[in-house]
Design an enzyme around this catalytic site. Structure first.
Site, PDB file in Angstrom:
ATOM      1  N   ASP A 206       0.825  -1.248   0.064  1.00  0.00           N
ATOM      2  CA  ASP A 206      -0.092  -0.011   0.003  1.00  0.00           C
ATOM      3  C   ASP A 206       0.873   1.135  -0.066  1.00  0.00           C
ATOM      4  O   ASP A 206       2.133   1.002   0.091  1.00  0.00           O
ATOM      5  CB  ASP A 206      -0.984  -0.046   1.090  1.00  0.00           C
ATOM      6  CG  ASP A 206      -2.133   0.536   0.819  1.00  0.00           C
ATOM      7  OD1 ASP A 206      -2.293   1.940   0.189  1.00  0.00           O
ATOM      8  OD2 ASP A 206      -3.243  -0.172   0.818  1.00  0.00           O
ATOM      9  N   HIS A 281      -2.531   3.039  -4.729  1.00  0.00           N
ATOM     10  CA  HIS A 281      -2.015   2.515  -3.393  1.00  0.00           C
ATOM     11  C   HIS A 281      -0.706   2.085  -3.415  1.00  0.00           C
ATOM     12  O   HIS A 281      -0.334   0.795  -2.937  1.00  0.00           O
ATOM     13  CB  HIS A 281      -2.998   1.502  -3.003  1.00  0.00           C
ATOM     14  CG  HIS A 281      -4.280   2.087  -2.471  1.00  0.00           C
ATOM     15  ND1 HIS A 281      -4.530   2.742  -1.238  1.00  0.00           N
ATOM     16  CD2 HIS A 281      -5.766   1.921  -2.916  1.00  0.00           C
ATOM     17  CE1 HIS A 281      -5.560   2.901  -0.941  1.00  0.00           C
ATOM     18  NE2 HIS A 281      -6.546   2.578  -1.939  1.00  0.00           N
ATOM     19  N   GLU A 346      -9.430   2.745  -5.831  1.00  0.00           N
ATOM     20  CA  GLU A 346      -9.153   4.010  -5.515  1.00  0.00           C
ATOM     21  C   GLU A 346      -8.058   4.750  -6.353  1.00  0.00           C
ATOM     22  O   GLU A 346      -7.707   5.570  -5.604  1.00  0.00           O
ATOM     23  CB  GLU A 346      -8.971   4.142  -4.033  1.00  0.00           C
ATOM     24  CG  GLU A 346     -10.245   3.649  -3.056  1.00  0.00           C
ATOM     25  CD  GLU A 346     -10.072   3.647  -1.649  1.00  0.00           C
ATOM     26  OE1 GLU A 346     -11.279   3.996  -1.179  1.00  0.00           O
ATOM     27  OE2 GLU A 346      -8.940   3.341  -1.280  1.00  0.00           O
TER      28      GLU A 346
HETATM   29  C1  TNX Z   1     -10.990   1.572   1.396  1.00  0.00           C
HETATM   30  S1  TNX Z   1     -11.695  -1.282   0.565  1.00  0.00           S
HETATM   31  C2  TNX Z   1      -9.990   0.871   0.874  1.00  0.00           C
HETATM   32  C3  TNX Z   1      -8.714   0.841   2.013  1.00  0.00           C
HETATM   33  C4  TNX Z   1      -9.026   1.646   3.124  1.00  0.00           C
HETATM   34  C5  TNX Z   1     -10.164   1.339   3.651  1.00  0.00           C
HETATM   35  C6  TNX Z   1     -10.880   1.769   4.969  1.00  0.00           C
HETATM   36  C7  TNX Z   1     -10.662  -0.751  -0.267  1.00  0.00           C
HETATM   37  C8  TNX Z   1     -10.657  -1.712  -1.464  1.00  0.00           C
HETATM   38  N1  TNX Z   1      -9.922   0.288  -0.174  1.00  0.00           N
HETATM   39  O1  TNX Z   1      -7.593   1.121   1.151  1.00  0.00           O
HETATM   40  O2  TNX Z   1      -7.829   1.144   4.106  1.00  0.00           O
HETATM   41  O3  TNX Z   1     -11.160   1.782   2.599  1.00  0.00           O
HETATM   42  O4  TNX Z   1     -11.773   1.215   5.517  1.00  0.00           O
END
Ligand code: TNX
Length: 776
Positions: A206, A281, A346
């Protein structure tokens, strides 16, 4: 008359003396069977099987030791017995393993008779699950790490037929945001196996850390595994790092560590799925090799929250794909799982829109937009992964711009992505935030250690069902199962990690293993307390949040009283309370109906077991004030998503907690609150207190100003006081009471205006959260 032989007489004497000294043979009832997850089918017989120093394990296939070790180790710890594993069945007192190819994968049948136990299964996992069931049939003391005296290691004569409802039963651990040692990972593997879970999803990459050694790219761990230590600050309050910062917080697994973890997991029936995030990430990788990004700007490994995530891999340069293929080649060698998880979540693709290489790629590949470029990225990686005989999993964002042909989708933004993927004929793993996010709170937020947000108590996890009814029978077959995700932004220690996982993992295991028709919350709560005792002996720092008493109020207008309702997660539980300011004890009153309150009252309550308070005490002073139960009129109605608990929310004596979803808050998005409270008659007042919350992460800000006006006729108002508070950066979440005092006034109508900050310095609407308004 027939004479009794000598040995028979002795036998009768032993029998009689056993009973006369009070050691009655235990008779098991269904209530004594406390197995989690609940087996598909069981029938109790009469009598017991007793484990002794001479009990033998009869196994005729390889892996015997690995499998039998589950119980061998337990009896070694508790009795110092070295139980024997043999190929020949003795005359009695043995546990025999029988291969049965007619059973399904992971299924087992357990037959307990007084002289022997048989476990039939088709595969190692089935045998292990049979043993895990025996473990849970044995007294809880079997979990002790030390010698146990006077234990009676008996289990009831019975027959169990069992198999999982879903083939995929997982836990995701984020070891990137905070690093967890390999010993802890191994412990977690044991605990997964105990609940018949079979997947560990290992989130190894990450922004805040790269955690796996890659021999071809040593800087990934030399640089990417360490960051500036800002652990004393809230995750979202940490400063932006630079490449020059001294990086001391972190860690990584060497390839030898990974092999050790994988071997250990495999022996316990757990598949480890590595996640190597892309294209976002990955700031830890870009800090190590800036050329992986579009504009190659040197960055530091971030120590805390990054949002939005714009520093991502360049999708234009072929060298990015070459890098990723080389990384995956090493990863594939280390993990026997058929899956490689590539993340995909994301990514904010603003750099791709500006980068000449990405633009060129879009042109040559005829891609309409950056979503299609991400889809190109994932499809290209899938081709590579498939060519190595593996399958790709990605978070549900991989649906955007078109799904890669063979991809399995992990649905986290609710179940929507999973439904869509299943409709397109793809396999799906359901991990919706609503039920499966173990970084959420599990009890009243004021009482809990810091969590990411949200509210997912034990009972909510227990309700989880990966199957969505709108799917056809054929589409439902694509739902492989479910998984809990433990993101670790707020989790710095092993004991905190355990707290978030247990006991919620037990609820999840039942949701994923047991037939849906058998799901019964009452029965589960009856069994979970036995699991708690095991967790105590295993030194697992499980959360006791389900024991916490919470309150709800009802206003009885006619009587001008407040009724307080007490409850907790356990049905029909023994809650006792006291309202005279003294301490709770065994003589405290048992709660059986709502408590009537007519003045400011301190209420203490707790769950009781065996006449003793257990869990944390509920202790709240319910402030009775002059506006309780009075009519509140709104100039601008609150937001639909935060309506509080109805028309008296602001004057019901109950206070909103740090959990902004607790049903007590009323909120306005980008707008002010203006309310008038009608006290019904001329009343002398001299202070108004307004409760609010700040939690800037999700956009909740204190009001910048609160003004109070009074009136006798509801038309002509006089301003009597105000408070102002300038915006300030404030990580974390906080509750505050804003008190406005003024010289005594006679008033019937009280107007309160709270001014919303409206825009954050970064732009974007702000929320204003209010509960409660007290007038005295
Ligand atoms: C979203 S769930 C994310 C994570 C974060 C999380 C916090 C996902 C695929 N991505 O990077 O840690 O929310 O709850």
């Amino acid at each position: 008359m027939k004479r009794l032989g000598f040995s028979k007489i002795i036998a009768i004497m032993v029998f009689v003396s056993l009973f006369s000294c009070g050691k009655q043979a235990k008779v098991f009832t269904e209530n004594d069977i406390k197995i989690i997850p609940q087996p598909v089918e069981f029938t109790l017989g009469e009598g017991v099987f007793k484990f002794t120093e001479n009990t033998k394990f009869v196994v005729n296939f390889k892996d015997d030791l690995v499998i039998t070790n589950i119980l061998l180790e337990k009896f070694k710890n508790t009795e110092n017995w070295n139980l024997e594993v043999t190929k020949e069945a003795p005359t009695n007192n043995y546990v025999e393993f029988i291969l049965d190819n007619n059973l399904n994968n992971e299924a087992y049948q357990l037959t307990v008779a007084p002289d022997k136990i048989t476990i039939s299964a088709k595969d190692a996992k089935g045998f292990m699950y049979g043993l895990e069931t025996i473990r849970q049939l044995l007294p809880v003391e079997i979990e002790s790490k030390e010698k146990v005296s006077n234990a009676n290691w008996i289990i009831p004569v019975m027959e169990i037929k069992d198999q999982p409802r879903f083939q995929y039963r997982g836990l995701h651990l984020d070891v990137a945001r905070h690093f967890f040692k390999k010993e802890y990972i191994k412990k977690t593997i044991d605990r997964l196996a105990m609940l018949k879970m079979n997947v560990l999803h290992f989130h190894l990459v990450d922004d805040q850390g790269w955690r796996i050694e890659i021999k071809k790219y040593p800087k990934l761990t030399e640089v990417g595994a360490f960051r500036l230590d800002q652990e004393d600050l809230h995750w979202d309050g940490r400063r932006v790092t630079t490449p020059e910062d001294e990086a001391t917080y972190g860690g990584f697994y060497t390839q030898e560590d990974i092999k050790e973890i994988v071997t250990y997991a495999t022996a316990k029936g757990i598949e480890v799925i590595p996640e190597i995030e892309m294209p976002a990430h990955v700031m830890s990788a870009i800090a190590s090799y800036p050329e992986l990004s579009c504009f190659e700007t040197p960055i530091g490994v971030p120590s805390g929250g990054v949002w939005p995530i714009t520093e991502i891999y360049c999708a234009g340069k072929d060298s990015t794909f070459e890098f990723l293929e080389n990384v995956l080649l090493e990863v594939i060698e280390l993990f026997p799982s058929k899956y490689i998880h590539i993340g995909g979540d994301e990514a904010t693709k603003t750099n791709w829109a500006k980068c000449p290489n990405c633009q060129k790629r879009m042109k040559t590949e005829q891609l309409e937009n950056v979503e299609e470029l991400q889809s190109y990225f994932v499809k290209r990686m899938e081709k590579f992964i498939n060519s190595k005989g593996k399958s790709l999993i990605g978070w549900d964002e991989i649906l955007e711009g078109g799904l890669a042909p063979e991809a399995t989708v992990m649905s986290w933004r609710g179940v929507k992505g999973g439904v869509e993927a299943a409709k397109q004929g793809h396999d799906v793993i359901m991990t919706p935030g609503s039920h499966c996010y173990f970084d959420h709170y599990q009890g009243p937020q004021n009482e809990e250690p810091l969590a990411w947000g949200g509210y997912t108590p034990l009972s909510k996890v227990y309700e989880f069902d990966p199957i969505v009814e709108e799917l056809s029978e054929a589409e439902k077959k694509h739902i492989l199962g479910g998984q809990a995700n433990l993101w670790s932004e707020q989790i710095q220690t092993e004991s905190h990690s355990e707290y978030m996982i247990f006991p919620r993992l037990a609820a999840l295991s039942e949701a994923l293993w047991s037939p849906k028709e058998l799901r019964d919350w009452n029965y589960f709560t009856n069994r979970i307390t036995s699991m708690f005792k095991r967790y105590e002996l295993l030194d697992i720092n499980y959360a006791k949040s389900a024991y916490l008493v919470t309150a709800d109020t009802q206003i009885k207008l006619e009587e001008n009283i407040v009724e307080v309702l007490l409850k907790n997660e356990f049905p029909n539980s023994d809650i006792r309370y006291i309202i005279d300011g003294t301490d709770l004890n065994s003589t405290s009153k048992k709660y059986s109906e709502p408590i009537k309150i007519t003045e400011t009252t301190n209420l203490k309550a707790s769950l009781f077991e065996n006449n003793q308070p257990i869990g944390k005490e509920f202790n709240q002073t319910i402030k009775f004030h002059k506006a309780v139960g009075k009519k509140v009129s709104y100039k601008e109605i609150y937001n639909d998503n935060y309506q509080g608990a109805g028309e008296f929310t602001l004057v019901n004596t109950l206070r909103g907690t740090k959990n902004f979803h607790d049903g007590q808050w009323q909120a306005w998005l980008g707008k002010d609150m203006e309310v008038v409270i009608d006290l019904e008659k001329e009343t002398s007042i001299s202070e108004v207190t307004v409760g609010s919350m700040e939690n800037q992460g999700p956009g909740i800000y204190y009001p910048i100003k609160i003004e109070v006006f009074v009136s006798l006729n509801g038309k002509d108002y006089k301003r009597v006081g105000n408070v102002e508070r300038a915006y300030a950066k404030n990580p974390g979440s906080e509750l505050k009471e804003f008190k406005i005092e003024f010289s005594a006034q006679n008033a019937q109508y009280v107007k309160v205006i709270a001014t919303n900050l409206k825009n954050t310095p970064e732009g974007g609407d702000t929320w204003l959260f209010i509960d409660e308004i007290l007038i005295d």
